[in-house]
Design an enzyme around this catalytic site. Structure first.
Site, PDB file in Angstrom:
ATOM      1  CB  SER A  75       4.899  -3.390  -7.374  1.00 29.27           C
ATOM      2  OG  SER A  75       5.432  -4.677  -7.110  1.00 29.27           O
ATOM      3  CE1 TYR A 122       1.176  -3.884  -3.710  1.00 28.51           C
ATOM      4  CE2 TYR A 122       2.625  -5.305  -4.995  1.00 28.51           C
ATOM      5  CZ  TYR A 122       2.434  -4.185  -4.218  1.00 28.51           C
ATOM      6  OH  TYR A 122       3.495  -3.337  -3.950  1.00 28.51           O
TER       7      TYR A 122
END
Length: 267
Positions: free
Chosen positions: A144, A157
């Site tokens: 990401s 995350y």
């Protein structure tokens, strides 16, 4: 080299393949001639892919946090060439549990790392052992852009994805001399269930407005917008994966390819 059928005769293991980016990766690889071992914790999505693509897709349930289950699945696939040697491994399985750090629970932190970091380790280790012995192979981890820039409310995350990126680069360094390439693809906002889950309840009534806020950015959370003016489609990410696992990328390893429309300004 043409992309048409460029992955014929190759077997790809894809995790998190039941929906979103994982599903798009399966489609992209199948279109290029690969056979795919499609795995997901929820088997329904991958079973639908197997029904759609027939012999080109084999569906299996898989919990990537279970190291023994991962090793057993890869061993089963390669046993007496039941499916064939795993030439490609794509780590897509991931979870997102958003929270401010002061409210983040131990369970959410551990669960996020178990899937997003340890899961990548389990799958990559199992695949790399065999690829290195054969002298060829390609591993791609879908990370990401949050791994490279701070995000409010996404500490677990972002940290887990940063760990996955660095792990994949270290693995790539170790196995490069044995013909195995390891790269990461780092998407920004992509139109998936995970993205929609971050929108507010009111966004359900006006998804276009929710998407517009992502594109425009949010000064209150110190988040830039998307210079290209659109949220990514899962296929945008899948195309990057398909390139990196192909021979067109034969001299690329330990690279982190951002697919975020310029959102992070490549910070």
């Amino acid at each position: 080299m043409s992309a048409d059928r460029e992955l014929s005769e190759r077997l790809a293991l894809v995790t998190g393949a039941g929906r979103g980016i994982g599903k798009a990766v399966v489609t992209a690889l199948v279109e290029r001639g690969a056979r795919v071992l499609a795995t997901d914790l929820d088997p329904r999505g991958v079973e639908a892919l197997a029904e759609k693509y027939g012999d080109q897709v084999t569906a299996r349930p898989l919990d990537v946090t279970d190291a023994a289950a991962v090793e057993a699945l890869v061993a089963e696939a390669e046993a007496e060439r039941a499916l064939g040697a795993v030439d490609i491994a794509v780590n897509v399985a991931g979870i997102l549990r958003g929270s401010q750090v002061v409210d983040l629970t131990d369970e959410d932190w551990a669960a996020t790392f178990a899937v997003n970091s340890s899961g990548v380790f389990h799958v990559s280790r199992s695949a790399a052992r065999r690829m290195a012995e054969r002298g060829h192979g390609s591993i791609v981890t879908v990370a990401s852009n949050a791994a490279g820039i701070p995000r409010a409310g996404l500490s677990a995350y972002a940290a887990s994805k940063a760990a996955a990126v660095m792990f994949t680069k270290c693995l790539g360094l170790e196995v490069a001399s044995r013909g195995v390439r390891c790269n990461t693809v780092s998407p920004g906002s992509t139109l998936t269930d995970m993205q929609r889950a971050m929108w507010t309840a009111s966004d359900d009534q006006d998804p276009a407005a929710a998407a517009r806020r992502v594109v425009e950015g949010d000064l209150a959370t110190h988040r830039t917008g998307i210079p290209l003016g659109r949220i990514a489609d899962p296929s945008d990410v899948a195309e990057a994966v398909a390139f990196l696992v192909s021979d067109r990328a034969r001299h690329i390893t330990m690279h982190d390819l951002y697919v975020d429309g310029g959102a992070t300004l490549r910070a």
